[in-house]
Write a protein that holds these residues in place. Sequence first.
Motif, mmCIF file in Angstrom:
data_model
loop_
_atom_site.group_PDB
_atom_site.id
_atom_site.type_symbol
_atom_site.label_atom_id
_atom_site.label_comp_id
_atom_site.label_asym_id
_atom_site.label_seq_id
_atom_site.Cartn_x
_atom_site.Cartn_y
_atom_site.Cartn_z
ATOM 1 N N ALA A 11 5.354 1.861 4.024
ATOM 2 C CA ALA A 11 4.856 3.205 3.732
ATOM 3 C C ALA A 11 5.033 3.571 2.264
ATOM 4 C CB ALA A 11 5.555 4.233 4.620
ATOM 5 N N SER A 12 6.070 3.046 1.634
ATOM 6 C CA SER A 12 6.346 3.397 0.241
ATOM 7 C C SER A 12 5.775 2.404 -0.757
ATOM 8 C CB SER A 12 7.862 3.504 0.022
ATOM 9 O OG SER A 12 8.485 2.259 0.244
ATOM 10 N N GLY A 13 5.307 1.253 -0.277
ATOM 11 C CA GLY A 13 4.762 0.251 -1.182
ATOM 12 C C GLY A 13 5.825 -0.658 -1.778
ATOM 13 N N LEU A 14 7.004 -0.651 -1.197
ATOM 14 C CA LEU A 14 8.096 -1.505 -1.661
ATOM 15 C C LEU A 14 8.270 -2.685 -0.721
ATOM 16 C CD1 LEU A 14 10.746 1.287 -2.360
ATOM 17 C CD2 LEU A 14 9.496 -0.031 -4.071
ATOM 18 N N THR A 15 8.991 -3.680 -1.180
ATOM 19 C CA THR A 15 9.429 -4.732 -0.273
ATOM 20 C C THR A 15 10.755 -4.275 0.334
ATOM 21 O OG1 THR A 15 10.751 -5.916 -1.913
ATOM 22 C CG2 THR A 15 8.398 -6.524 -1.746
ATOM 23 N N VAL A 16 11.118 -4.884 1.439
ATOM 24 C CA VAL A 16 12.397 -4.568 2.061
ATOM 25 C C VAL A 16 13.534 -4.867 1.084
ATOM 26 C CG1 VAL A 16 13.985 -5.227 3.924
ATOM 27 C CG2 VAL A 16 11.565 -4.837 4.432
ATOM 28 N N MET B 74 0.842 -1.179 0.000
ATOM 29 C CA MET B 74 0.000 0.000 0.000
ATOM 30 C C MET B 74 0.881 1.233 0.000
ATOM 31 S SD MET B 74 -2.496 1.298 3.026
ATOM 32 C CE MET B 74 -1.218 1.755 4.152
ATOM 33 N N THR B 75 0.739 2.083 -0.978
ATOM 34 C CA THR B 75 1.487 3.318 -1.038
ATOM 35 C C THR B 75 0.680 4.396 -0.345
ATOM 36 O OG1 THR B 75 2.395 2.623 -3.145
ATOM 37 C CG2 THR B 75 2.593 4.946 -2.605
ATOM 38 N N VAL B 76 1.364 5.244 0.392
ATOM 39 C CA VAL B 76 0.693 6.318 1.100
ATOM 40 C C VAL B 76 1.172 7.650 0.561
ATOM 41 C CG1 VAL B 76 0.324 5.021 3.227
ATOM 42 C CG2 VAL B 76 2.419 6.312 2.947
ATOM 43 N N THR B 77 0.343 8.661 0.714
ATOM 44 C CA THR B 77 0.739 10.000 0.329
ATOM 45 C C THR B 77 1.495 10.640 1.479
ATOM 46 O OG1 THR B 77 -1.318 10.949 1.138
ATOM 47 C CG2 THR B 77 -1.270 10.245 -1.174
ATOM 48 N N ALA B 78 2.129 11.769 1.193
ATOM 49 C CA ALA B 78 2.959 12.423 2.207
ATOM 50 C C ALA B 78 2.161 12.759 3.464
ATOM 51 C CB ALA B 78 3.584 13.684 1.623
ATOM 52 N N ASN B 79 0.905 13.177 3.319
ATOM 53 C CA ASN B 79 0.142 13.532 4.506
ATOM 54 C C ASN B 79 -0.429 12.311 5.216
ATOM 55 O OD1 ASN B 79 -1.803 12.939 2.658
ATOM 56 N ND2 ASN B 79 -2.949 14.841 2.885
ATOM 57 N N GLN B 80 -0.188 11.113 4.681
ATOM 58 C CA GLN B 80 -0.643 9.890 5.326
ATOM 59 C C GLN B 80 0.523 9.108 5.925
ATOM 60 O OE1 GLN B 80 -2.361 8.228 1.756
ATOM 61 N NE2 GLN B 80 -4.412 8.404 2.616
ATOM 62 N N LEU B 81 1.726 9.680 5.891
ATOM 63 C CA LEU B 81 2.887 8.961 6.400
ATOM 64 C C LEU B 81 2.684 8.624 7.871
ATOM 65 C CD1 LEU B 81 5.872 10.907 4.840
ATOM 66 C CD2 LEU B 81 5.166 8.587 4.325
ATOM 67 N N PRO B 82 3.030 7.398 8.240
ATOM 68 C CA PRO B 82 2.894 7.041 9.635
ATOM 69 C C PRO B 82 3.870 7.845 10.474
ATOM 70 C CG PRO B 82 4.073 5.329 8.438
ATOM 71 C CD PRO B 82 3.617 6.344 7.431
ATOM 72 N N SER B 83 3.441 8.215 11.655
ATOM 73 C CA SER B 83 4.380 8.908 12.525
ATOM 74 C C SER B 83 5.224 7.845 13.213
ATOM 75 C CB SER B 83 3.637 9.765 13.546
ATOM 76 O OG SER B 83 2.762 8.957 14.301
ATOM 77 N N GLY B 84 6.500 7.982 13.078
ATOM 78 C CA GLY B 84 7.413 6.996 13.631
ATOM 79 C C GLY B 84 8.237 7.607 14.733
ATOM 80 N N THR C 264 8.245 8.598 -5.157
ATOM 81 C CA THR C 264 8.559 9.040 -6.521
ATOM 82 C C THR C 264 9.140 7.881 -7.324
ATOM 83 O OG1 THR C 264 8.952 11.307 -5.787
ATOM 84 C CG2 THR C 264 9.962 10.655 -7.883
ATOM 85 N N LEU C 265 10.058 7.133 -6.715
ATOM 86 C CA LEU C 265 10.643 5.983 -7.397
ATOM 87 C C LEU C 265 9.578 4.944 -7.741
ATOM 88 C CD1 LEU C 265 13.898 5.437 -5.280
ATOM 89 C CD2 LEU C 265 13.656 6.675 -7.449
ATOM 90 N N VAL C 266 8.682 4.693 -6.809
ATOM 91 C CA VAL C 266 7.602 3.725 -7.040
ATOM 92 C C VAL C 266 6.746 4.181 -8.220
ATOM 93 C CG1 VAL C 266 5.463 2.781 -6.065
ATOM 94 C CG2 VAL C 266 7.550 2.812 -4.688
ATOM 95 N N MET C 267 6.398 5.463 -8.246
ATOM 96 C CA MET C 267 5.570 5.987 -9.334
ATOM 97 C C MET C 267 6.276 5.816 -10.673
ATOM 98 S SD MET C 267 5.336 8.864 -11.535
ATOM 99 C CE MET C 267 6.435 10.006 -10.727
ATOM 100 N N LEU C 268 7.565 6.173 -10.715
ATOM 101 C CA LEU C 268 8.300 6.043 -11.979
ATOM 102 C C LEU C 268 8.366 4.596 -12.440
ATOM 103 C CD1 LEU C 268 11.194 8.590 -11.328
ATOM 104 C CD2 LEU C 268 9.198 8.900 -12.827
ATOM 105 N N ARG C 269 8.600 3.675 -11.528
ATOM 106 C CA ARG C 269 8.654 2.252 -11.896
ATOM 107 C C ARG C 269 7.287 1.757 -12.359
ATOM 108 N NH1 ARG C 269 11.552 -0.356 -14.205
ATOM 109 N NH2 ARG C 269 11.151 -2.335 -13.221
ATOM 110 N N LYS C 270 6.226 2.176 -11.662
ATOM 111 C CA LYS C 270 4.885 1.722 -12.038
ATOM 112 C C LYS C 270 4.485 2.233 -13.415
ATOM 113 C CE LYS C 270 2.725 0.623 -7.662
ATOM 114 N NZ LYS C 270 1.591 0.863 -6.764
ATOM 115 N N THR C 271 5.079 3.331 -13.848
ATOM 116 C CA THR C 271 4.787 3.828 -15.192
ATOM 117 C C THR C 271 5.669 3.150 -16.225
ATOM 118 O OG1 THR C 271 6.358 5.678 -15.066
ATOM 119 C CG2 THR C 271 4.076 6.093 -14.331
#
Length: 134
Positions: free
Chosen positions: A24-29, A1-11, A65-72
Amino acid sequence: MTVTANQLPSGPAEGLTISAAAVASGLTVDTLRYYEKEGLTLQPPGRSSSGQRRYAESDVRWLGTLVMLRKTGMPIRDIRRFVDLYRIEGSESDRLAILETHREHVREQLREVQTHLEAIDRKIDFYNAKVMNK
């Protein structure tokens, strides 16, 4: 699940762990580690006092941003060039050129997929007519 900047979990104040940043970024480790190894992150992640990777909100936004570029469908080599240019002040026109070239490639893919969709629609119409005439 990819989240937007205003949905970032507070860590924690030190930042997110690699697992939390991956989620948070929708990537695997593993993919996140690969991106780091390939130099696709803007900077190496920070480290906790125990030496574990810690990602700031800005790191996670960049990963998005990287996820978006790869998904395109942007190839890693083009993403790498974009990232390299991103690190150079005044390279906006070069980055823009990469994005414009990629946009045209995506548009070509959309046209091709639209052609395939139209062919599928014609086949569906053909078979619907056959089924209705039985």
